[in-house]
Design a protein around this motif. Structure first.
Motif, PDB file in Angstrom:
ATOM      1  N   LEU A  27       0.827  -1.215   0.000  1.00 26.33           N
ATOM      2  CA  LEU A  27       0.000   0.000   0.000  1.00 26.33           C
ATOM      3  C   LEU A  27       0.862   1.265   0.000  1.00 26.33           C
ATOM      4  O   LEU A  27       0.455   2.291  -0.555  1.00 26.33           O
ATOM      5  CB  LEU A  27      -0.936  -0.002   1.210  1.00 26.33           C
ATOM      6  CG  LEU A  27      -2.045  -1.051   1.187  1.00 26.33           C
ATOM      7  CD1 LEU A  27      -2.873  -0.969   2.466  1.00 26.33           C
ATOM      8  CD2 LEU A  27      -2.951  -0.879  -0.033  1.00 26.33           C
ATOM      9  N   HIS A  28       2.036   1.214   0.603  1.00 31.27           N
ATOM     10  CA  HIS A  28       2.944   2.358   0.549  1.00 31.27           C
ATOM     11  C   HIS A  28       3.470   2.549  -0.873  1.00 31.27           C
ATOM     12  O   HIS A  28       3.595   3.680  -1.348  1.00 31.27           O
ATOM     13  CB  HIS A  28       4.118   2.159   1.513  1.00 31.27           C
ATOM     14  CG  HIS A  28       3.838   2.635   2.897  1.00 31.27           C
ATOM     15  ND1 HIS A  28       4.416   3.759   3.447  1.00 31.27           N
ATOM     16  CD2 HIS A  28       3.012   2.152   3.851  1.00 31.27           C
ATOM     17  CE1 HIS A  28       3.972   3.941   4.675  1.00 31.27           C
ATOM     18  NE2 HIS A  28       3.124   2.968   4.955  1.00 31.27           N
ATOM     19  N   LEU A  29       3.768   1.447  -1.543  1.00 30.35           N
ATOM     20  CA  LEU A  29       4.264   1.541  -2.906  1.00 30.35           C
ATOM     21  C   LEU A  29       3.167   1.933  -3.880  1.00 30.35           C
ATOM     22  O   LEU A  29       3.439   2.545  -4.917  1.00 30.35           O
ATOM     23  CB  LEU A  29       4.885   0.205  -3.328  1.00 30.35           C
ATOM     24  CG  LEU A  29       6.169  -0.191  -2.588  1.00 30.35           C
ATOM     25  CD1 LEU A  29       6.576  -1.607  -2.971  1.00 30.35           C
ATOM     26  CD2 LEU A  29       7.293   0.782  -2.878  1.00 30.35           C
ATOM     27  N   ASN A  30       1.924   1.598  -3.560  1.00 28.30           N
ATOM     28  CA  ASN A  30       0.802   1.923  -4.442  1.00 28.30           C
ATOM     29  C   ASN A  30      -0.489   2.032  -3.638  1.00 28.30           C
ATOM     30  O   ASN A  30      -1.205   1.042  -3.447  1.00 28.30           O
ATOM     31  CB  ASN A  30       0.659   0.858  -5.530  1.00 28.30           C
ATOM     32  CG  ASN A  30      -0.468   1.171  -6.498  1.00 28.30           C
ATOM     33  OD1 ASN A  30      -1.148   2.197  -6.382  1.00 28.30           O
ATOM     34  ND2 ASN A  30      -0.691   0.296  -7.446  1.00 28.30           N
ATOM     35  N   PRO A  31      -0.822   3.237  -3.161  1.00 25.45           N
ATOM     36  CA  PRO A  31      -2.047   3.416  -2.382  1.00 25.45           C
ATOM     37  C   PRO A  31      -3.319   3.114  -3.168  1.00 25.45           C
ATOM     38  O   PRO A  31      -4.381   2.916  -2.576  1.00 25.45           O
ATOM     39  CB  PRO A  31      -2.000   4.903  -1.991  1.00 25.45           C
ATOM     40  CG  PRO A  31      -0.574   5.289  -2.118  1.00 25.45           C
ATOM     41  CD  PRO A  31      -0.027   4.468  -3.242  1.00 25.45           C
ATOM     42  N   ARG A  32      -3.216   3.053  -4.515  1.00 22.97           N
ATOM     43  CA  ARG A  32      -4.384   2.755  -5.351  1.00 22.97           C
ATOM     44  C   ARG A  32      -4.766   1.281  -5.308  1.00 22.97           C
ATOM     45  O   ARG A  32      -5.890   0.912  -5.633  1.00 22.97           O
ATOM     46  CB  ARG A  32      -4.103   3.087  -6.824  1.00 22.97           C
ATOM     47  CG  ARG A  32      -3.825   4.508  -7.173  1.00 22.97           C
ATOM     48  CD  ARG A  32      -3.464   4.640  -8.655  1.00 22.97           C
ATOM     49  NE  ARG A  32      -4.335   3.843  -9.505  1.00 22.97           N
ATOM     50  CZ  ARG A  32      -3.976   2.709 -10.102  1.00 22.97           C
ATOM     51  NH1 ARG A  32      -2.753   2.224  -9.950  1.00 22.97           N
ATOM     52  NH2 ARG A  32      -4.835   2.057 -10.842  1.00 22.97           N
ATOM     53  N   THR A  33      -3.822   0.429  -4.945  1.00 23.05           N
ATOM     54  CA  THR A  33      -4.025  -0.999  -5.145  1.00 23.05           C
ATOM     55  C   THR A  33      -4.925  -1.630  -4.088  1.00 23.05           C
ATOM     56  O   THR A  33      -5.030  -1.148  -2.963  1.00 23.05           O
ATOM     57  CB  THR A  33      -2.673  -1.738  -5.191  1.00 23.05           C
ATOM     58  OG1 THR A  33      -2.838  -2.982  -5.865  1.00 23.05           O
ATOM     59  CG2 THR A  33      -2.123  -1.986  -3.796  1.00 23.05           C
ATOM     60  N   THR A  34      -5.565  -2.727  -4.483  1.00 29.61           N
ATOM     61  CA  THR A  34      -6.307  -3.576  -3.558  1.00 29.61           C
ATOM     62  C   THR A  34      -5.475  -4.838  -3.344  1.00 29.61           C
ATOM     63  O   THR A  34      -5.131  -5.527  -4.305  1.00 29.61           O
ATOM     64  CB  THR A  34      -7.675  -3.969  -4.139  1.00 29.61           C
ATOM     65  OG1 THR A  34      -8.455  -2.785  -4.337  1.00 29.61           O
ATOM     66  CG2 THR A  34      -8.414  -4.923  -3.213  1.00 29.61           C
ATOM     67  N   VAL A  35      -5.128  -5.116  -2.101  1.00 25.78           N
ATOM     68  CA  VAL A  35      -4.316  -6.292  -1.806  1.00 25.78           C
ATOM     69  C   VAL A  35      -5.229  -7.488  -1.563  1.00 25.78           C
ATOM     70  O   VAL A  35      -6.120  -7.438  -0.713  1.00 25.78           O
ATOM     71  CB  VAL A  35      -3.404  -6.058  -0.589  1.00 25.78           C
ATOM     72  CG1 VAL A  35      -2.565  -7.308  -0.297  1.00 25.78           C
ATOM     73  CG2 VAL A  35      -2.487  -4.861  -0.828  1.00 25.78           C
ATOM     74  N   VAL A  36      -5.005  -8.548  -2.323  1.00 26.73           N
ATOM     75  CA  VAL A  36      -5.775  -9.786  -2.208  1.00 26.73           C
ATOM     76  C   VAL A  36      -4.828 -10.883  -1.749  1.00 26.73           C
ATOM     77  O   VAL A  36      -3.763 -11.084  -2.349  1.00 26.73           O
ATOM     78  CB  VAL A  36      -6.421 -10.171  -3.560  1.00 26.73           C
ATOM     79  CG1 VAL A  36      -7.043 -11.556  -3.497  1.00 26.73           C
ATOM     80  CG2 VAL A  36      -7.463  -9.131  -3.967  1.00 26.73           C
ATOM     81  N   MET A  37      -5.194 -11.581  -0.703  1.00 26.82           N
ATOM     82  CA  MET A  37      -4.362 -12.678  -0.208  1.00 26.82           C
ATOM     83  C   MET A  37      -4.671 -13.951  -0.988  1.00 26.82           C
ATOM     84  O   MET A  37      -5.802 -14.175  -1.428  1.00 26.82           O
ATOM     85  CB  MET A  37      -4.614 -12.909   1.282  1.00 26.82           C
ATOM     86  CG  MET A  37      -4.493 -11.659   2.140  1.00 26.82           C
ATOM     87  SD  MET A  37      -2.858 -10.887   2.108  1.00 26.82           S
ATOM     88  CE  MET A  37      -1.966 -12.027   3.175  1.00 26.82           C
TER      89      MET A  37
END
Length: 359
Positions: free
Chosen positions: A191-201
């Motif tokens: 999220l620091h590298l890309n605040p736009r992204t949605t992280v999916v596990m």
């Protein structure tokens, strides 16, 4: 005559084709066709192989020849007719493009937006390895040293590629999280590298636990803005879980020799930094600053007079175990002092970057 609706395309990137396979499987359904490009034969035979498949199985296969020029450019040029043909058949209502491991999403998406009006980029998904992510972002190993370079002119390093793949992604799939001691820290790093992204596990089998295609998340303007020369400072994430992002600014120019001497200290514990800087001996030039892992690079961005900004320095840096005060102190020490501002002939300063920056 009613125009045929645009076909959504999901773009899949990431260094590990093994970890990407369960994600690709999750993208396929009865109405989806996938184009999978592989670079296993690039080093030996100079070709990128491709195959087309859908949920029913293989449809077609072939290869693109890559010469001594830009392999990424040749890949893009060769892919466009293939994608056009698949869309024209109107047999599927969703396309997945699985790019070779060393391909960045940005040039592919930009070309699709510009040249294929019948396609709309829907989702850019990047698969990252929780076990190797910090290592991949922190070193200086060249892609060529891993046999992953897209042609002879490709001098990118693994850290640069990994960061750029993450920065452009709408969805980041964190694979192998069950093998990581600090999955929450890695989640925060993404999220620091890309605040736009949605992280999916992903689960232990690599299957993502959330949507990875047809999300409608891709926004070309927002993706280009974040992945540009300077990360948007108003989206800097707060420190937490051992991850810190520092925003450094100055209205004074940098002393080129002191900056050059401080490069190793600047990138210490920094996994990624981007910005625009003002070098005293190049008072009219906007200079791009970029680092990934232990490698830093400078490039020209035109003249300050071509922008609405006064000459200044702005750098956004993200790291793990990063001391913000130390980094800011190192950067501040590279600036011209008050006495130097008043007395030096800036243009006569030694130019350690003459080999990489044009006059």
């Amino acid at each position: 005559m009613t125009a045929h609706p645009k076909t959504p395309l999901s773009l899949l990137v990431g260094l590990s084709t093994t970890l990407r396979q369960p994600v690709l499987d999750a993208m396929l359904d009865a109405t989806t066709v996938a184009v999978v490009v592989d670079q296993d034969d690039l080093a030996d035979r100079g070709v990128l192989t491709w195959r087309v498949l859908d949920a029913a199985g293989p449809i077609d296969a072939g290869e693109f020849t890559v010469g001594d020029d830009c392999g990424a450019c040749q890949l893009i040029e060769s892919l466009m007719p293939l994608l056009e043909t698949l869309v024209a058949r109107q047999h599927w209502d969703h396309v997945v493009l699985s790019a070779p491991p060393a391909m960045e999403a940005r040039p592919l998406a930009s070309t699709l937006v510009a040249l294929l009006p019948e396609i709309t980029v829907d989702t850019v998904t990047c698969v990252v390895d929780a076990v190797l992510l910090v290592e991949q972002l922190s070193g200086d190993e060249l892609l060529d040293e891993r046999g992953l370079a897209l042609g002879l002119p490709d001098r990118r390093n693994v850290a640069e590629l990994t960061a750029r793949q993450i920065e452009y992604a709408d969805v980041c799939v964190l694979a192998n999280a069950h093998r990581s001691k600090a999955p929450d820290r890695l989640h925060n790093l993404l999220l620091h590298l890309n605040p736009r992204t949605t992280v999916v596990m992903a689960d232990a089998s690599g299957v993502p636990d959330g949507p990875v295609a047809r999300t409608g998340l891709f926004n070309f303007a927002a993706a280009e803005s974040w992945a540009g020369d300077l990360a948007a400072s108003d989206q800097v994430q707060p420190s937490g879980e051992g991850v810190t992002t520092v925003l450094w600014r100055s209205t004074r120019p940098l002393h080129p020799a002191r900056l050059n001497e401080a490069l190793e200290d600047i990138v210490d514990n920094v996994v990624r930094s981007r910005g625009v800087v003002w070098l005293a001996n190049r008072p009219t030039q906007r200079v791009r600053w970029e680092s990934a892992g232990y490698s830093a690079s400078l490039g020209t961005l035109g003249e300050w007079s071509d922008t609405e900004h006064l000459a200044e320095c702005t750098v956004v840096a993200t790291g793990m175990g990063l001391d913000p005060a130390r980094l800011q102190s190192i950067l501040d020490a590279c600036l011209l002092t008050e006495s130097e501002l008043a007395s030096l002939d800036w243009k006569e300063l030694e130019d350690p970057f003459a080999g990489v920056l044009p006059q």
